[in-house]
Design an enzyme around this catalytic site. Structure first.
Site, PDB file in Angstrom:
ATOM      1  N   GLU A 186      17.280  -1.471 -27.437  1.00 59.93           N
ATOM      2  CA  GLU A 186      16.995  -0.055 -27.683  1.00 59.93           C
ATOM      3  C   GLU A 186      15.534   0.284 -27.410  1.00 59.93           C
ATOM      4  O   GLU A 186      14.641  -0.208 -28.106  1.00 59.93           O
ATOM      5  CB  GLU A 186      17.319   0.282 -29.141  1.00 59.93           C
ATOM      6  CG  GLU A 186      17.031   1.727 -29.510  1.00 59.93           C
ATOM      7  CD  GLU A 186      17.273   2.016 -30.975  1.00 59.93           C
ATOM      8  OE1 GLU A 186      17.304   3.205 -31.342  1.00 59.93           O
ATOM      9  OE2 GLU A 186      17.429   1.060 -31.764  1.00 59.93           O
TER      10      GLU A 186
ATOM     11  N   GLU B 136      22.051   9.244 -36.460  1.00 53.29           N
ATOM     12  CA  GLU B 136      20.925   8.503 -37.021  1.00 53.29           C
ATOM     13  C   GLU B 136      19.739   9.457 -37.171  1.00 53.29           C
ATOM     14  O   GLU B 136      18.761   9.399 -36.427  1.00 53.29           O
ATOM     15  CB  GLU B 136      20.552   7.310 -36.129  1.00 53.29           C
ATOM     16  CG  GLU B 136      19.555   6.379 -36.814  1.00 53.29           C
ATOM     17  CD  GLU B 136      19.072   5.261 -35.923  1.00 53.29           C
ATOM     18  OE1 GLU B 136      19.358   4.096 -36.242  1.00 53.29           O
ATOM     19  OE2 GLU B 136      18.411   5.551 -34.908  1.00 53.29           O
TER      20      GLU B 136
END
Length: 259
Positions: free
Chosen positions: A143, A240
């Site tokens: 990520e 998120e």
């Protein structure tokens, strides 16, 4: 419209972690994800999944001392043994919980470290992790994270992540594309998603500025959700974000932006 999973590390945080599963189910989520499950036994978490009918779709590999400031250790040449021991622990949790993919956080580059050494360490660790996850039937994710939220984070841009994965050469390794981080670092959200869809294993969302609910800032999430449908994204989209008030009070974005 996309399928949304609730990130329990950021949503429903007014209650203890194990109680967040029931809250997520009551709020209409069918899946959850979380950063780190390791404060609880996998059996405890599985019991909550079984009781609520939720599917766990993602968690991170162990990332060092998070409370002490670590944000991953995969690029750190001095912590290779620690990273590789964490891979086995992450796989054990994922196997018990039925999680199909694990995210590997690169971490912050140690001050003064040679960039070529950091790259070589990161690539070697990812090869090790990808092989271990492949044996367990799991996918590995990496990520990119923006430099404003985590100054010094080693992996910052989509192109860099793809270049690293090209060098790793593992068929089960993909990008975790966080739209919030990408907006802060590089923009070009729709084009990047379309161009690299086959290499994106998971998507996460929050708006900018503030990292609050979709629809609270500058990102056109109505367009992006429709765009994900048009380009054929089949995975989960992880919510998120930091709720501006309570999680439940902010959940109207799902109905408002998914029409």
């Amino acid at each position: 419209m996309p399928r949304f999973s609730a990130n329990l590390s950021m949503l429903f945080t007014e209650v203890p972690f194990l109680d967040r599963f029931e809250r997520a189910a009551q709020a209409g989520f069918e899946a959850v994800e979380f950063m780190f499950p390791y404060a609880h036994s996998p059996q405890e978490i599985k019991a909550r999944l079984d009781a609520t009918g939720l599917k766990a779709v993602l968690h991170n590999l162990p990332a060092g001392d998070w409370e002490g400031g670590d944000r991953g250790i995969a690029c750190d040449p001095a912590r290779v043994a620690e990273f590789r021991a964490g891979v086995a622990r992450g796989v054990a949790y994922a196997t018990t919980l039925g999680v199909p993919q694990l995210n590997c956080l690169a971490g912050k580059a140690p001050v003064g470290a040679d960039d070529a050494l950091l790259r070589r360490t990161f690539v070697d660790n990812l090869r090790f992790a990808a092989a271990a996850l492949h044996q367990a039937g799991l996918r590995l994710l990496v990520e990119p994270i923006n430099r404003y939220d985590i100054p010094g984070f080693y992996l910052q841009r989509t192109a860099q992540a793809l270049s690293v994965l090209d060098e790793v050469g593992a068929p089960n390794a993909f990008v975790q594309y966080d739209i919030y981080h990408a907006q802060r670092t590089e923009g070009e959200l729709a084009a990047t998603l379309a161009q690299h869809l086959a290499r994106i294993g998971h998507i996460q969302i929050a708006d900018n500025p503030g990292r609050h609910e979709p629809g609270s800032g500058e990102i056109n999430y109505r367009f992006l959700f429709q765009h994900l449908d048009r380009i054929g994204y089949q995975g989960w989209v992880g919510a998120e974000y930091r709720p501006a008030s309570t999680t439940e009070a902010g959940l109207g974005w799902r109905a408002a932006l998914c029409r």
